[in-house]
Enzyme design. Structure first.
Site, mmCIF file in Angstrom:
data_model
loop_
_atom_site.group_PDB
_atom_site.id
_atom_site.type_symbol
_atom_site.label_atom_id
_atom_site.label_comp_id
_atom_site.label_asym_id
_atom_site.label_seq_id
_atom_site.Cartn_x
_atom_site.Cartn_y
_atom_site.Cartn_z
ATOM 1 N N GLU A 133 0.814 -1.213 0.000
ATOM 2 C CA GLU A 133 0.000 0.000 0.000
ATOM 3 C C GLU A 133 0.852 1.271 0.000
ATOM 4 O OE1 GLU A 133 -3.694 -0.340 2.560
ATOM 5 O OE2 GLU A 133 -2.495 -1.975 3.367
ATOM 6 N N LYS A 173 -8.493 -13.507 0.727
ATOM 7 C CA LYS A 173 -7.743 -12.263 0.921
ATOM 8 C C LYS A 173 -6.540 -12.489 1.834
ATOM 9 C CE LYS A 173 -11.371 -10.147 2.549
ATOM 10 N NZ LYS A 173 -12.281 -9.141 3.163
ATOM 11 N N SER A 200 -6.454 -1.886 1.594
ATOM 12 C CA SER A 200 -6.725 -1.257 0.299
ATOM 13 C C SER A 200 -7.175 -2.270 -0.741
ATOM 14 C CB SER A 200 -5.495 -0.482 -0.205
ATOM 15 O OG SER A 200 -5.191 0.574 0.668
ATOM 16 N N LEU A 245 -21.426 -12.354 1.863
ATOM 17 C CA LEU A 245 -22.602 -11.876 2.593
ATOM 18 C C LEU A 245 -23.414 -11.008 1.643
ATOM 19 C CD1 LEU A 245 -20.980 -10.955 6.028
ATOM 20 C CD2 LEU A 245 -22.249 -13.026 5.428
ATOM 21 N N ASN A 246 -24.628 -11.414 1.401
ATOM 22 C CA ASN A 246 -25.487 -10.704 0.460
ATOM 23 C C ASN A 246 -26.109 -9.509 1.171
ATOM 24 O OD1 ASN A 246 -26.832 -10.079 -1.863
ATOM 25 N ND2 ASN A 246 -28.507 -11.519 -1.513
ATOM 26 N N ARG A 258 -25.739 -4.796 1.713
ATOM 27 C CA ARG A 258 -25.198 -3.492 1.335
ATOM 28 C C ARG A 258 -23.918 -3.211 2.115
ATOM 29 N NH1 ARG A 258 -30.348 0.043 2.730
ATOM 30 N NH2 ARG A 258 -28.946 1.786 2.196
ATOM 31 N N SER A 275 -11.126 9.485 -0.135
ATOM 32 C CA SER A 275 -11.259 8.449 0.891
ATOM 33 C C SER A 275 -12.536 8.652 1.697
ATOM 34 C CB SER A 275 -10.049 8.464 1.829
ATOM 35 O OG SER A 275 -8.876 8.077 1.137
#
Length: 383
Positions: free
Chosen positions: A28, A209, A215, A248-249, A251, A351
């Site tokens: 990063e 991941k 990031s 996870l479905n 928002r 950001s």
């Protein structure tokens, strides 16, 4: 909002000196440089003296130009410390608690004293900076710094142990498993079988991941068994420990936490809507294509209060200090799931953290000033 009270031991006749440290050895690096450019523009030079210090990708501490205009993303390429380093010499911070003078040295010359540092603003993202390593050095030096201490920084960098802490405090987290380095090196087939068993309970896709990166570096959305091994190898390019999370479905909701004199407070939340041409909110979407986000998030009053409550609870559970960005999923059943926190969120112009506080009535310069002032008030050591 600024005050000019000297820090302990500081000459009352001079302004507090802020060392802005950025760059670093993690993947990063470029994000950190862009963050530093924004912060350097925002610091009130009538209140603070500023010493920009860049760390190269090889780990050399360099005296850098106070030139934010040279620290921008150009033609989809991230900037590097080498582009703003003034000389080939090196910077050194003393580890003697009684000395706060920064030294600059070039080969074959006598080191120069650059003056004392009163507080450090460590704008480093990822390992070797955000993970407690730099914080530990500053504790040894007895130099105040912005943000969380050693423990919260280290646990906040490691997504596995972060989730373990959240779970122990009863905070809602999603299903996950960890592939440790020795497990993958010894028997990758067994590790893959564990992931397949995991999907039997949680379904596809999964997200693979690095356990200790940020990031959205090294993250892959995996739709089936065939994609697992290359996704794990991609994550391992950034970290030998890998996290696999269930999809996870819901928002994507974010909320900022800022420490005020009377304790931590939460910002208005923001929402990251689905990004066209991207499988998820990845590095390119965040920093290159500048995906649009909704600030404030279109939530009910009850939902807003709940996510703010959870964000502050996560801050407290980890013993964080200064600032945090907490990331959530709002599921279809109306429940929030805490995905992770970031103890040094990005401060680039796009950001989410500064944008959420801007929408909450705290401007970018005021936000930077609050963080510096809080660090000047806080003691190093056990607290």
């Amino acid at each position: 909002m600024s005050n000019q009270h000297p820090s302990p031991g500081q000459d009352p006749g001079r302004k507090p000196r802020v060392a802005v440290i950025f760059g670093g050895r993690s993947s990063e690096h470029g994000v950190s440089v862009v963050t530093a450019a924004s912060v350097l523009r925002a610091i009130d030079r009538s209140v603070y003296d500023v010493l920009p210090i860049g760390i190269t990708t090889e780990g050399r501490w360099a005296l850098t130009a106070d030139a934010p205009e040279r620290m921008a993303i150009v033609e989809r390429s991230m900037p590097r410390v080498e582009q703003v380093a003034d000389h080939e010499g090196a910077i050194a911070l003393p580890v003697d608690p009684g000395i706060r003078e920064v030294l600059y040295s070039e080969p074959g010359t006598v080191p120069k004293v650059l003056g004392e540092v009163d507080v450090v603003l460590p704008l480093l993202h990822g390992p070797y900076g955000e993970d407690g390593t730099l914080q530990g050095m500053l504790e040894l030096s007895d130099v105040p710094y912005v943000g969380s201490g050693v423990l919260a920084s280290a646990v906040g960098m490691d997504k596995e142990y972060m989730k373990r802490v959240f779970a122990s405090f009863g905070l809602p987290i999603g299903p996950y498993l960890v592939i440790r380095p020795r497990e993958w090196e010894r028997d990758p087939s067994a590790a893959l079988a564990r992931v397949v068993d995991f999907t039997a309970d949680n379904g596809w896709p999964v997200f693979v991941k690095p356990a200790r990166a940020g990031s959205s570096m090294g993250i892959s959305r995996v739709e089936d068994v065939a994609g697992l091994e290359p996704a794990i190898e991609e994550a391992r390019r950034h970290d030998p420990k890998v996290l696999v999370e269930a999809h996870l479905n819901g928002r994507e909701i974010e909320c900022g936490v800022l420490e005020f004199e009377d304790g931590p407070r939460a910002s208005v939340p923001a929402e990251i809507p689905p990004v066209s041409e991207h499988d998820f909110y990845d590095f390119e979407a965040k920093y290159i294509d500048s995906a649009e986000c909704l600030v404030p998030a279109p939530l009910t009053g009850e939902q807003t209060a709940r996510v703010q409550e959870l964000a502050v609870a996560a801050f407290d559970a980890m013993s964080c200090e200064g600032l945090v960005r907490a990331d959530f999923f709002l599921l279809e059943n109306g429940e929030f799931v805490l995905n992770e926190i970031n103890t040094m969120p990005g401060f680039t112009p796009i950001s989410m953290y500064p944008r959420m506080w801007q929408a909450s009535g705290v401007s970018y310069p005021e936000l930077v000033d609050r963080l510096i002032q809080a660090a000047l008030r806080r003691r190093t050591g056990l607290r």
